[in-house]
Scaffold this motif. Structure first.
Motif, PDB file in Angstrom:
ATOM      1  N   LEU A 268      39.220  41.929  36.709  1.00 16.22           N
ATOM      2  CA  LEU A 268      39.435  40.518  36.963  1.00 16.22           C
ATOM      3  C   LEU A 268      41.150  40.337  37.529  1.00 16.22           C
ATOM      4  CD1 LEU A 268      38.203  37.971  36.405  1.00 16.22           C
ATOM      5  CD2 LEU A 268      38.773  38.033  33.942  1.00 16.22           C
ATOM      6  N   PHE A 270      44.591  40.906  39.773  1.00 17.50           N
ATOM      7  CA  PHE A 270      44.601  40.717  41.288  1.00 17.50           C
ATOM      8  C   PHE A 270      45.640  41.767  41.750  1.00 17.50           C
ATOM      9  CE2 PHE A 270      42.219  37.124  40.984  1.00 17.50           C
ATOM     10  CZ  PHE A 270      41.762  37.028  42.577  1.00 17.50           C
TER      11      PHE A 270
ATOM     12  N   HIS B 239      27.585  36.292  37.473  1.00 12.71           N
ATOM     13  CA  HIS B 239      27.814  35.757  36.238  1.00 12.71           C
ATOM     14  C   HIS B 239      29.058  36.847  35.756  1.00 12.71           C
ATOM     15  CE1 HIS B 239      25.514  39.493  35.501  1.00 12.71           C
ATOM     16  NE2 HIS B 239      26.257  39.505  34.270  1.00 12.71           N
ATOM     17  N   ASN B 240      29.689  37.471  36.910  1.00 12.55           N
ATOM     18  CA  ASN B 240      30.547  38.652  36.542  1.00 12.55           C
ATOM     19  C   ASN B 240      32.014  38.092  37.302  1.00 12.55           C
ATOM     20  OD1 ASN B 240      32.495  40.658  35.952  1.00 12.55           O
ATOM     21  ND2 ASN B 240      30.540  42.096  36.524  1.00 12.55           N
ATOM     22  N   PRO B 241      32.813  37.533  36.567  1.00 10.56           N
ATOM     23  CA  PRO B 241      34.125  36.898  37.385  1.00 10.56           C
ATOM     24  C   PRO B 241      34.825  37.976  38.075  1.00 10.56           C
ATOM     25  CG  PRO B 241      34.235  36.936  34.833  1.00 10.56           C
ATOM     26  CD  PRO B 241      32.903  37.292  35.133  1.00 10.56           C
ATOM     27  N   ALA B 242      34.705  39.378  37.342  1.00 13.52           N
ATOM     28  CA  ALA B 242      35.406  40.458  38.100  1.00 13.52           C
ATOM     29  C   ALA B 242      35.043  40.501  39.403  1.00 13.52           C
ATOM     30  CB  ALA B 242      35.265  41.566  37.149  1.00 13.52           C
ATOM     31  N   LEU B 243      33.698  40.466  39.747  1.00 16.06           N
ATOM     32  CA  LEU B 243      33.172  40.703  41.071  1.00 16.06           C
ATOM     33  C   LEU B 243      33.787  39.883  42.245  1.00 16.06           C
ATOM     34  CD1 LEU B 243      29.405  41.156  40.620  1.00 16.06           C
ATOM     35  CD2 LEU B 243      31.261  42.953  40.790  1.00 16.06           C
ATOM     36  N   SER B 245      37.065  38.823  42.111  1.00 14.87           N
ATOM     37  CA  SER B 245      38.547  38.800  42.550  1.00 14.87           C
ATOM     38  C   SER B 245      38.698  40.050  43.619  1.00 14.87           C
ATOM     39  CB  SER B 245      39.281  39.462  41.067  1.00 14.87           C
ATOM     40  OG  SER B 245      38.985  40.775  41.021  1.00 14.87           O
TER      41      SER B 245
END
Lengths: 278, 352, 323
Positions: A268, A270, B239-243, B245
């Motif tokens: 998540l 950056f 559904h995966n926020p990490a993807l 970024s």
């Protein structure tokens, strides 16, 4: 916790030694060589702890789960559960072991009959054993529904009416009906939304602290593995390439495979990424 | 409109439109205005899937759409191309593409746009390909459907697309059947199908959900490369926020068929403002700092006790919101602009 | 191609098995051709004994079977008592007529069932679908025999179609086109009876198979890529549904063949049906066995054809077979 167990000189609950599973490739013409899905896997799990097995698809994780759940016979090696080698047990003795090691899949929906009610699904494995009366079974089903965070009023619902998270809770409740000692979770959280994963992860943690449940947590999600497990074993091509505490695996990975796995995890944060502002 | 009680709060649109038009003037490829879609159940009841969704897509931009199952994100993907199932009802809204409203387009017009101007990458590569057709042909058919030349030209273009996605084995892969390919290769074929006609917009619905992290990263790199080389404009649903970024330019967070938050990816992903976004991010275990021995439980979003009840007035997240206020129950939060491009649907920011 | 070789092996094995069973059961059945002969006072008992010796009726069963197999390999397939001639030429001319009927009916039935089933599946739940499904349901409850008789009644009342037979008496004197027209008119009724008897089943299965595939994600995906409706239905949905339909094809060969035997008898079509019936009544041993064997050959041939089609249509079967 694992190390604590060792310090006290406790016996591991589950011990796997040099496990090998070869699949014959009879369909492919000309090749007498079999495929080694498991190539000498050894580890041990102490009561009330969690071992996470991480690795890419095809690394042998699921074969391992199937062997442990006595659904496949390993080609060689030993699986000692409470000091009994279950590889050599007869089919009759295996039945007693099987109920103590329950397997939970990624998609529980496929293991439920969608036309069955929640109550029936829970009672079925016990009814097959036939040791308890119907009322006792129902009482236990109600208690477990509450314990996994479903209300006992859900009993009358059909499996097809449940959401993904509810189905996974139901799968855990059904496994618990047989009072197992070990839960083998094969990608059990992978298909769920992040917020639901967190809920189920918490449920697993609660069950461990209240009932001393032991988990073998098979996943490709390193972050969740690190969160839940006392130890992590990294698998690749049927072997365990690295084994250690989550902190060590994450911060000082030794093997190339682990480093690659870590690099592939989306984060998540950056750090070091460019984002076009609009 | 009177049939749909959840239309009641008109003032919301006005706020939304205000924000929207401001950006639309910058020139957008695709514009969605106040889209409302519901599904009709067998007994005739309507359940809303999209509840007043508005946003636009700028040229060359990657918009990340973040939402959990049931939030309406797949409905969004399907409705943009008129692929909604029969039991759906489009109650209102417009999908504007090149000056046309796709929601009002004739089937023939839509068919010409699908795959050529706007294309869709479906989730689950294992089931999105025809099982008994060579994958090369499955790409060629799309080129053929859009009249991209005679037979030789189609073959040439197909080879070109495969060479873009598969470095060395393009030829062999094109001649394979889906079951002979790995998950990652199948996913690349889906991408090949989507980009074959060089569409202006590609919508990807959970394109990496079923892949393991290594393959997932590979596919994300493919998207990054296409973006760089072809200037791909994309809606990336996950559904995966990490993807998102490091990949998306802007992020749109979906909750219960509504836009909860929309803003620059960096801001939304690092300092989310909507209580739902905040709670969602907290529930993901951090990779870099494993738990302490004592604290093992993850912060979760409490379930909605009234989930199955008919929709009420007020903010849809209110029943689960850790920061709910009295006003959230009765009134629908409009959009609050936190900056020129960051807006959030929450009363907490109304007076700032 | 081990898969096809294996299927071919199965077929041969089946044919041998059927020939043994047919032989044993026909021979063991009470009564024979010569019992009937004995009732005829015009035939001297001595000649019957002579005939019996000639035809080896009193020899042990395995010997007779082996001799019969030899005769099959020579292309005679035994000897007909009633016609006093080798069985094969007698059978082949009838088999040709039966095949003419069944193959035409098969092409026609599938030619109608595919578009009708696909159309019905495409409009699932709509008016066309409901019409098709109630129509097929109505046809399904009519027994084959009643159907044939009903068609005959129609033919008699209307006078549009000739009654029975395969060609008219003056067939030889007709021009080429006239011959074709004459044959066509004679075929119309039996073919109609056959097609109507299998059509409802085929349509329903086609509809079900296509309807299932229409819900598949890859069809939604193809639609999302702008593949036109016709290509979607015939180029994508149909091949994907081919697997069960090809099995049904193999099955329909059997149904049509057995249906044909009955229809031929009722409509006096000079095919295997009436010929076999006559032979059974007369206890013309080798004709019966030959007829059964030939019918089995058609059946097995139909199924082998289905296997071939399956192999061609489904790459997954080819991989499984290890090519």
């Amino acid at each position: 916790m694992n190390t604590a167990g060792r310090d006290k000189g406790m016996q591991p609950l589950l011990e796997v030694e040099n496990l090998v599973k070869t699949y014959s490739r009879r369909r492919l013409a000309g090749s007498g060589e079999g495929v080694r899905a498991l190539d000498g896997v050894s580890f041990s799990i102490f009561r009330g702890t969690t071992l996470a097995i991480v690795g890419e698809s095809g690394s042998g994780k699921s074969t391992l789960a199937f062997c442990l759940a006595c659904l496949e016979k390993p080609t060689s090696g030993a699986i000692r559960f409470e000091d009994k080698d279950i590889v050599t047990l007869s089919e009759k003795d295996l039945r007693a072991i099987r109920r103590q090691m329950q397997l939970i899949f990624q998609d529980p929906a496929s293991s439920f009959n969608p036309r069955w009610g929640v109550g029936e699904i829970l009672i079925e494995p016990l009814a097959l054993q036939g040791n308890l009366g119907r009322d006792e079974m129902r009482t236990r089903a109600h208690a477990l529904l509450e314990q996994v965070g479903l209300s006992s009023s859900m009993e009358a619902k059909l499996a097809s009416e449940l959401s993904g998270g509810q189905r996974q809770r139901l799968a855990i409740a059904r496994a618990l009906m047989l009072e197992p000692k070990v839960l083998i979770l094969d990608e059990a959280l992978s298909a769920l939304d992040c917020s639901v994963q967190a809920q189920i992860a918490n449920l697993l943690v609660d069950l461990q602290s209240s009932c001393g449940m032991t988990y073998l947590f098979i996943t490709h999600d390193l972050a969740m593995a690190a969160h839940l497990a006392d130890e992590i074993a990294v698998m690749s091509k049927g072997r365990i390439v690295e084994h250690g505490a989550p902190n060590k695996i994450l911060n000082q990975p030794q093997s190339v495979i682990t480093r690659e796995l870590l690099a592939a995890v989306p984060r998540l944060g950056f750090a070091g990424t460019r984002v076009a502002e609009s | 409109m009177g049939n749909y009680p959840w239309f009641a709060h008109r003032h919301v649109f006005l706020v939304q439109f205000g924000v929207l038009l401001q950006h639309a003037s910058m020139g957008s490829i695709l514009e969605i205005r106040d889209l409302r879609v519901a599904y009709r159940s067998r007994n005739g009841d309507l359940s809303r899937a999209l509840d007043g969704v508005s946003f636009f897509l700028g040229p060359g931009e990657v918009l990340g759409v973040l939402g959990e199952s049931g939030s309406g994100k797949s409905t969004l993907a399907l409705s943009l191309l008129g692929l909604l199932p029969r039991d759906s009802v489009v109650a209102s809204g417009a999908v504007l593409f090149q000056g046309r409203d796709l929601l009002k387009a004739e089937p023939r017009e839509l068919q010409a746009i699908r795959g050529k101007n706007i294309s869709l990458i479906f989730q689950e590569p294992s089931v999105a390909l025809h099982p008994t057709m060579r994958v090369g042909r499955q790409v060629r058919q799309i080129l053929d459907a859009h009249g991209m030349g005679d037979r030789d030209e189609l073959v040439r273009r197909t080879r070109e697309v495969f060479e873009t996605l598969f470095a060395e084995e393009a030829e062999r892969i094109a001649r394979s059947y889906p079951h002979q390919l790995s998950g990652g290769q199948r996913q690349r074929v889906l991408i090949a199908q989507a980009i074959a006609c060089r569409p202006s917009v590609v919508i990807a619905d959970e394109p990496t959900a079923s892949l393991d992290p290594t393959t997932q990263k590979e596919i994300l790199d493919v998207f990054r490369g296409l973006r760089k080389n072809l200037g791909l404009t994309m809606i990336f649903i996950t559904h995966n926020p990490a993807l998102l970024s490091g990949f998306a330019d802007r992020v749109l967070v979906f909750y219960a068929g509504r836009v909860a938050e929309l803003g620059p990816a960096k801001r939304v992903l690092t300092s989310p403002k909507h209580p739902y976004t905040q709670a969602l991010f907290r529930s993901i275990p951090p990779l870099d700092e494993p738990h302490d021995a004592g604290e093992r439980s993850l912060p979760t979003i409490p379930p909605d006790p009234n989930r199955s009840f008919p929709p009420r007035s007020g903010c849809p997240f209110e029943p689960r919101c850790p920061e709910r206020m009295e006003i959230c129950k009765s009134r629908d939060p409009g959009f609050v602009s936190l900056s020129e491009s960051h807006m959030v649907s929450c009363f907490r920011y109304e007076n700032q | 191609m081990p898969y096809l070789l294996r299927r071919f092996g199965h077929a041969i094995f089946l044919l041998i098995g059927v020939s043994v069973l047919a032989f044993v059961f026909t021979v063991l059945a009470p009564g024979n051709y010569f019992d009937e002969m004995r009732l005829n006072p015009q035939i001297a008992p001595e000649s019957i004994v002579a005939l019996k010796t000639q035809y080896e009726v009193d020899r042990p069963l395995p010997v007779r079977y082996l001799h019969w197999v030899g005769s099959v390999l020579r292309g005679d397939m035994g000897f007909s008592f009633a016609y006093n001639s080798p069985v094969a030429p007698l059978l082949f001319i009838r088999a040709r007529n039966t095949l003419l009927l069944t193959i035409t009916a098969m092409l026609l039935a599938w030619g109608i069932a595919l578009p009708l089933g696909i159309w019905s599946a495409e409009h699932q739940g709509g008016v066309p679908d409901r019409l098709v499904s109630s129509g097929t349901a109505a046809l399904m409850v009519i027994p084959d025999l009643a159907l044939s008789l009903g068609l005959l009644v129609v033919a008699v009342k209307s006078g549009w179609f000739p009654m029975g037979g395969m060609v008219s008496l003056q067939f030889e004197s007709l021009s080429f086109l006239g011959k074709i027209r004459d044959l066509f008119l004679h075929m119309a009724l039996p073919i109609a009876a056959l097609v109507i008897s299998v059509l409802p089943l085929l349509v329903r299965h086609v509809r079900a198979a296509i309807a299932e595939v229409l819900d598949a994600p890859f069809l939604l995906a193809a639609q999302g890529h702008g593949i036109p409706r016709r290509t979607l239905l015939y180029g994508y949905a149909l091949p994907a549904a081919a697997n069960p339909l090809i099995s049904l094809f193999g099955f329909s060969v059997g149904t049509l063949l057995s249906g044909s035997l009955l229809v031929e008898v009722v409509m006096s079509w000079p095919g295997l049906g009436p010929f076999l019936l006559e032979a059974i009544l007369a206890r013309d041993l080798y004709v019966v066995i030959g007829g059964v064997l030939l019918s089995t050959l058609f059946l097995v041939g139909g199924n082998f054809l289905a296997d071939l089609l399956l192999y061609w249509a489904d790459p997954r079967i080819r991989t499984e077979a290890g090519t």
